[in-house]
Write a protein that holds these residues in place. Sequence first.
Motif, PDB file in Angstrom:
ATOM      1  N   VAL A 131       0.824  -1.107  -0.055  1.00 28.52           N
ATOM      2  CA  VAL A 131      -0.138  -0.047   0.030  1.00 28.52           C
ATOM      3  C   VAL A 131       0.886   1.350  -0.162  1.00 28.52           C
ATOM      4  O   VAL A 131       1.619   1.584   1.050  1.00 28.52           O
ATOM      5  N   THR A 132       1.004   1.849  -1.149  1.00 31.78           N
ATOM      6  CA  THR A 132       1.654   3.296  -0.951  1.00 31.78           C
ATOM      7  C   THR A 132       1.214   4.133  -2.005  1.00 31.78           C
ATOM      8  O   THR A 132       0.480   3.843  -2.892  1.00 31.78           O
ATOM      9  N   ASP A 133       1.566   5.555  -1.716  1.00 30.50           N
ATOM     10  CA  ASP A 133       1.442   6.704  -2.647  1.00 30.50           C
ATOM     11  C   ASP A 133       2.796   7.239  -3.097  1.00 30.50           C
ATOM     12  O   ASP A 133       3.796   6.632  -2.682  1.00 30.50           O
ATOM     13  N   GLN A 134       2.702   8.159  -4.066  1.00 36.21           N
ATOM     14  CA  GLN A 134       4.379   8.768  -4.239  1.00 36.21           C
ATOM     15  C   GLN A 134       4.435   9.944  -3.559  1.00 36.21           C
ATOM     16  O   GLN A 134       3.552  10.814  -3.277  1.00 36.21           O
ATOM     17  N   ASP A 135       5.709  10.079  -3.176  1.00 34.45           N
ATOM     18  CA  ASP A 135       6.137  11.364  -2.236  1.00 34.45           C
ATOM     19  C   ASP A 135       7.404  11.840  -3.187  1.00 34.45           C
ATOM     20  O   ASP A 135       8.490  10.745  -3.042  1.00 34.45           O
ATOM     21  N   ASN A 136       7.594  12.774  -3.691  1.00 38.91           N
ATOM     22  CA  ASN A 136       8.842  13.054  -4.484  1.00 38.91           C
ATOM     23  C   ASN A 136       9.208  14.417  -4.715  1.00 38.91           C
ATOM     24  O   ASN A 136       8.267  15.335  -4.689  1.00 38.91           O
ATOM     25  N   CYS A 137      10.371  14.848  -5.250  1.00 36.86           N
ATOM     26  CA  CYS A 137      10.615  16.410  -5.401  1.00 36.86           C
ATOM     27  C   CYS A 137      11.742  16.284  -6.484  1.00 36.86           C
ATOM     28  O   CYS A 137      12.203  15.384  -6.907  1.00 36.86           O
ATOM     29  N   LEU A 138      12.055  17.540  -6.898  1.00 39.25           N
ATOM     30  CA  LEU A 138      13.236  17.932  -7.752  1.00 39.25           C
ATOM     31  C   LEU A 138      14.113  19.009  -7.349  1.00 39.25           C
ATOM     32  O   LEU A 138      13.501  19.900  -6.868  1.00 39.25           O
ATOM     33  N   ILE A 139      15.320  18.537  -7.353  1.00 35.96           N
ATOM     34  CA  ILE A 139      16.301  19.710  -6.973  1.00 35.96           C
ATOM     35  C   ILE A 139      16.851  19.974  -8.435  1.00 35.96           C
ATOM     36  O   ILE A 139      17.497  19.063  -9.045  1.00 35.96           O
ATOM     37  N   LEU A 140      16.939  21.288  -8.690  1.00 38.31           N
ATOM     38  CA  LEU A 140      17.533  21.529  -9.808  1.00 38.31           C
ATOM     39  C   LEU A 140      18.723  22.550  -9.745  1.00 38.31           C
ATOM     40  O   LEU A 140      19.001  23.052  -8.802  1.00 38.31           O
ATOM     41  N   ALA A 141      19.942  22.512 -10.573  1.00 31.48           N
ATOM     42  CA  ALA A 141      21.033  23.012 -10.395  1.00 31.48           C
ATOM     43  C   ALA A 141      20.754  24.805 -10.542  1.00 31.48           C
ATOM     44  O   ALA A 141      19.965  25.095 -11.106  1.00 31.48           O
ATOM     45  N   ASP A 142      21.561  25.403  -9.682  1.00 35.60           N
ATOM     46  CA  ASP A 142      21.427  26.938  -9.593  1.00 35.60           C
ATOM     47  C   ASP A 142      21.581  27.537 -11.201  1.00 35.60           C
ATOM     48  O   ASP A 142      22.403  26.658 -11.895  1.00 35.60           O
ATOM     49  N   GLY A 143      21.403  28.393 -11.361  1.00 36.58           N
ATOM     50  CA  GLY A 143      21.440  29.017 -12.810  1.00 36.58           C
ATOM     51  C   GLY A 143      20.366  28.886 -13.587  1.00 36.58           C
ATOM     52  O   GLY A 143      20.811  29.037 -14.967  1.00 36.58           O
ATOM     53  N   LEU A 144      19.249  28.458 -13.211  1.00 36.19           N
ATOM     54  CA  LEU A 144      18.144  28.096 -14.115  1.00 36.19           C
ATOM     55  C   LEU A 144      17.663  29.520 -14.689  1.00 36.19           C
ATOM     56  O   LEU A 144      17.524  30.546 -14.147  1.00 36.19           O
ATOM     57  N   ALA A 145      17.559  29.502 -15.852  1.00 35.77           N
ATOM     58  CA  ALA A 145      17.153  30.654 -16.974  1.00 35.77           C
ATOM     59  C   ALA A 145      15.640  30.760 -16.996  1.00 35.77           C
ATOM     60  O   ALA A 145      15.044  29.550 -16.924  1.00 35.77           O
ATOM     61  N   PRO A 146      15.079  31.921 -17.175  1.00 36.08           N
ATOM     62  CA  PRO A 146      13.823  32.151 -17.206  1.00 36.08           C
ATOM     63  C   PRO A 146      13.117  31.121 -18.256  1.00 36.08           C
ATOM     64  O   PRO A 146      13.560  30.986 -19.400  1.00 36.08           O
ATOM     65  N   GLY A 147      12.078  30.801 -17.827  1.00 36.21           N
ATOM     66  CA  GLY A 147      11.310  29.569 -18.768  1.00 36.21           C
ATOM     67  C   GLY A 147      11.765  28.203 -18.679  1.00 36.21           C
ATOM     68  O   GLY A 147      11.228  27.272 -19.175  1.00 36.21           O
ATOM     69  N   ASP A 148      13.210  28.030 -18.171  1.00 42.23           N
ATOM     70  CA  ASP A 148      13.807  26.509 -18.079  1.00 42.23           C
ATOM     71  C   ASP A 148      12.601  25.782 -17.218  1.00 42.23           C
ATOM     72  O   ASP A 148      12.506  24.500 -17.242  1.00 42.23           O
ATOM     73  N   ASP A 149      11.925  26.336 -16.118  1.00 37.80           N
ATOM     74  CA  ASP A 149      11.167  25.528 -15.320  1.00 37.80           C
ATOM     75  C   ASP A 149       9.938  24.890 -15.905  1.00 37.80           C
ATOM     76  O   ASP A 149       9.371  23.828 -15.767  1.00 37.80           O
ATOM     77  N   ALA A 150       9.742  25.536 -17.310  1.00 32.95           N
ATOM     78  CA  ALA A 150       8.378  24.908 -17.944  1.00 32.95           C
ATOM     79  C   ALA A 150       8.967  23.309 -18.530  1.00 32.95           C
ATOM     80  O   ALA A 150       8.255  22.588 -18.286  1.00 32.95           O
ATOM     81  N   TYR A 151      10.128  23.037 -18.751  1.00 33.24           N
ATOM     82  CA  TYR A 151      10.768  21.772 -18.955  1.00 33.24           C
ATOM     83  C   TYR A 151      10.507  21.034 -17.883  1.00 33.24           C
ATOM     84  O   TYR A 151      10.181  19.815 -18.006  1.00 33.24           O
TER      85      TYR A 151
END
Length: 607
Positions: free
Chosen positions: A351-371
Amino acid sequence: MPLSDTALLRFLNSVHPYDSLPPVELRELAPKFHLIEAPAGTQVYTLGENLDGLYLVHTGEVEVTDENGIPVSNLGPRNSFGERGLTRGGRAVTSAVTTTDSLLLLLPAADFHGLMASQPKVARFFDRRRPGSPANNTLATMRVADIMSRPPVTCPVEQTCQGAAQLMRDQNISSVCVTQHDQLKGILTTRDLTSKLLAQGWPATTPVADVMSRDPLTLSPSALGSEVLQMMMEHGIGHIPVVQGDALVGIVTQTDLTRFQAVNSGELVLTIARATSVEDMARATAEIPRLLVQLVAAGNRHEVVTRLITDIADSVTRRMLALAEKTLGPPPVPYLWLACGSQGRREQTGVTDQDNCLILADGLAPGDDAYFAQLAKIVCDGLHHCGYIYCPGDMMATNARWRQPVHIWRSYFRNWIARPDPEAQMLASVMFDLRPIGGDHSLYGDLQGETLGAARQNSIFTAHMVANSLKHQPPLGLLRGLATIRSGEHRNTLDMKHNGVVPVVDLGRIYALTGAIHSVNTRARLEAAAATGLLSPAGAQDLLDAYDLIAQTRLEHQAQQIRSGEMPDNYLAPSDLSDLERSHLRDAFVVVKTMQSAVGYGRRLLS
């Protein structure tokens, strides 16, 4: 020195299963026990000899070894031994020796058999203690330490490829580990020699440093064999160095694996690694309930079962990430996908659900988060389709809050520690169980160390975290009873998750926090706490035993539900257990409650 009748009765009344006997019958049984003073090193019995009876440790310690002289148990006060031999013809099936000055109680064989015949509760207890056929030593359950080749063959970075090839020929091996000052720097395989050296026409005098695979994937000796198979299949490699800390201690190759078979979990991981669609993976994960039943039925311990099941979730996640990148193209900056919750701790059940996250490298350009928003949606939707349902609390990488650059994550942890309000306590509890799954692992390494160090130094934060951890209490009622859920769909049942394993999980997290322990697995945290002195040896063993019983009971409950054609859950009716099982389970809850009280007392001292 001899025990008084009163002291002997008091002792027996504190030991299962004798505490279940009526007082009159216990008083009749007590004089039948013989007192044996056994100095350290006393051979109590040896394999194959006739047993005098059932032994019970009053004080001291006894080591029990198998036919190969390998220790199988280290027993302390209130532990019995010898019952397996008594019920299998009367000859010892193990050997036993005292490791400290000990005082043993011996119940003669005839009296033991009479007790078993006349007292069903006693018989059920010893029947439960006697294992049936041992679980098969499959690759899935073997430790890497038992599979790897030791010692590994090595060569220095200055060695020529010709010299390394001659070494592999002479040793009849297909790889050599490349070291510098005893540190692993890379691995050179026959495939490297053919695909790089020969194919490029490089001279045989080329240094191995120019041809080897640098910073190879590694495993620890405590990893499971299934992880070897998973890593080889996912990355298309056939050689994995084994390291303990910074030291190279062995290597596992495909040749080593020919002795073992990982029939069930290995097949699922292989199917997932080769999957080209979410539907392919969903068909594989649909077999997880059957796998759980088979693993439990084979007698595997709970931590082995949950780790194998979690390995499948890890494989699904990494395959989803690969398919997402194939669809979206290369990521604009490096990223790391992490799991928390039961997947992070490698403690998933049926019995399980999902728990997760993303760590992104610093230096993200505007619009990169869309990817990365698209990547997170593809992966989380895929996990949901495979049975890992969406997190009810939205603790997922699809939530922008949990999809941020490193510097934002650093500020999250810093603020939670500096201002431990209720939400901060809850979030910190979840995020202290983070484990990297796929991507650039370096994005988390420094962050984890910094956070543990800062948290450990903040006594106010620690006190608040302890208080938060005590919100989940074992289900103990009055008069040696169990407190069941009083109303609703699960009335008259025990919540074996929130009131069972979670209190121990919370304790393990507190020990990790106060001891700067990097492990996220609960059992590993408890063992590390004992090793570093945070827990006394006796307290640690009691808590580990209690956790094992609670977690095993939960898994067996789920397996039984699956066998019955039901959906597995965490709600166990005490009426489904025998009187003795209920007694054992309650004793385990008492141990957990006692350890919570000790931690709570420490919090008050810090406040």
